[in-house]
Design a protein around this motif. Sequence first.
Motif, PDB file in Angstrom:
ATOM      1  N   ILE A 159       0.817  -1.048   0.177  1.00 39.94           N
ATOM      2  CA  ILE A 159       0.126   0.043   0.113  1.00 39.94           C
ATOM      3  C   ILE A 159       0.839   1.066   0.110  1.00 39.94           C
ATOM      4  O   ILE A 159       1.797   1.157   0.980  1.00 39.94           O
ATOM      5  N   VAL A 160       0.808   2.152  -1.098  1.00 40.57           N
ATOM      6  CA  VAL A 160       1.734   3.553  -1.031  1.00 40.57           C
ATOM      7  C   VAL A 160       0.900   4.468  -0.060  1.00 40.57           C
ATOM      8  O   VAL A 160      -0.250   4.769  -0.521  1.00 40.57           O
ATOM      9  N   LEU A 161       1.327   4.932   0.941  1.00 39.28           N
ATOM     10  CA  LEU A 161       0.857   5.810   1.667  1.00 39.28           C
ATOM     11  C   LEU A 161       1.195   7.285   1.232  1.00 39.28           C
ATOM     12  O   LEU A 161       2.488   7.631   0.739  1.00 39.28           O
ATOM     13  N   GLU A 162       0.091   8.131   1.370  1.00 37.84           N
ATOM     14  CA  GLU A 162       0.428   9.559   1.195  1.00 37.84           C
ATOM     15  C   GLU A 162       0.077  10.495   2.483  1.00 37.84           C
ATOM     16  O   GLU A 162      -0.532  10.367   3.405  1.00 37.84           O
ATOM     17  N   ILE A 163       1.286  11.305   2.664  1.00 40.92           N
ATOM     18  CA  ILE A 163       1.484  12.075   4.021  1.00 40.92           C
ATOM     19  C   ILE A 163       1.873  13.382   3.727  1.00 40.92           C
ATOM     20  O   ILE A 163       2.820  13.687   2.979  1.00 40.92           O
ATOM     21  N   ASP A 164       1.147  14.469   4.370  1.00 40.31           N
ATOM     22  CA  ASP A 164       1.454  16.031   4.002  1.00 40.31           C
ATOM     23  C   ASP A 164       1.973  16.176   5.412  1.00 40.31           C
ATOM     24  O   ASP A 164       1.291  15.833   6.531  1.00 40.31           O
ATOM     25  N   VAL A 165       3.070  17.005   5.448  1.00 42.02           N
ATOM     26  CA  VAL A 165       3.910  17.387   6.554  1.00 42.02           C
ATOM     27  C   VAL A 165       3.985  18.696   6.509  1.00 42.02           C
ATOM     28  O   VAL A 165       4.741  19.189   5.873  1.00 42.02           O
ATOM     29  N   PRO A 166       2.939  19.650   6.949  1.00 36.88           N
ATOM     30  CA  PRO A 166       3.103  20.928   7.127  1.00 36.88           C
ATOM     31  C   PRO A 166       4.262  21.606   7.733  1.00 36.88           C
ATOM     32  O   PRO A 166       4.574  21.172   8.629  1.00 36.88           O
ATOM     33  N   ILE A 169       7.510  21.710   6.814  1.00 39.14           N
ATOM     34  CA  ILE A 169       8.833  21.191   6.657  1.00 39.14           C
ATOM     35  C   ILE A 169       8.687  21.025   4.988  1.00 39.14           C
ATOM     36  O   ILE A 169       8.375  19.855   4.786  1.00 39.14           O
ATOM     37  N   PRO A 170       9.617  21.820   4.215  1.00 44.38           N
ATOM     38  CA  PRO A 170       9.564  21.495   3.032  1.00 44.38           C
ATOM     39  C   PRO A 170      10.310  20.428   2.567  1.00 44.38           C
ATOM     40  O   PRO A 170      11.363  20.151   3.253  1.00 44.38           O
ATOM     41  N   GLY A 171       9.877  19.541   1.490  1.00 47.24           N
ATOM     42  CA  GLY A 171      10.373  18.395   1.155  1.00 47.24           C
ATOM     43  C   GLY A 171      10.095  17.234   1.892  1.00 47.24           C
ATOM     44  O   GLY A 171      10.457  15.978   1.702  1.00 47.24           O
ATOM     45  N   ALA A 172       9.426  17.278   3.260  1.00 50.35           N
ATOM     46  CA  ALA A 172       8.859  16.088   3.929  1.00 50.35           C
ATOM     47  C   ALA A 172       7.617  15.354   3.365  1.00 50.35           C
ATOM     48  O   ALA A 172       7.475  14.196   4.189  1.00 50.35           O
ATOM     49  N   GLU A 173       6.773  15.848   2.724  1.00 51.20           N
ATOM     50  CA  GLU A 173       5.596  15.246   2.190  1.00 51.20           C
ATOM     51  C   GLU A 173       5.971  13.856   1.412  1.00 51.20           C
ATOM     52  O   GLU A 173       6.927  13.632   0.788  1.00 51.20           O
TER      53      GLU A 173
END
Length: 143
Positions: A31-38, A40-44
Amino acid sequence: MQMTTMLIVFSGKGEQIGHAEGFVSSAADGIVLEIDVPGIPGAELSAPCKKARFETVVMARNNRTVEAGRVLFPEIESYLDVVTPDTGLVVGVEDGKEIGSIMWHIRGGGGIFAGAKGVVTGNFIGYPDGTFVDHQIYRVIKS
């Protein structure tokens, strides 16, 4: 240059190849997970699709592994070819379980990953029946 970072959690099984001691055919669905990390540039973590599968051949000896194969992304008709540049490490823990880590180099790909390069790092737990769970981080670079 375009960089994609993915986290894929795989569950699969390894099976010995014939009578070749230490050679294993390994396959897993992920399963490919998608995470947004507000903040922190480049952390998504991006998810170009929801599912992946890998099929590799592993040579395991003396708590070390060497591996090569393909990671498939059937929903987007794409793939990555991977190989270990150095040996991975496997450590026995309780009740016949093993934990380990490995790094793959991305040697190319097809579909949206045509011409890709990059690295994959993985940490896994293996069970006595040959099943495993593997958490893999992908850094895929396209020029």
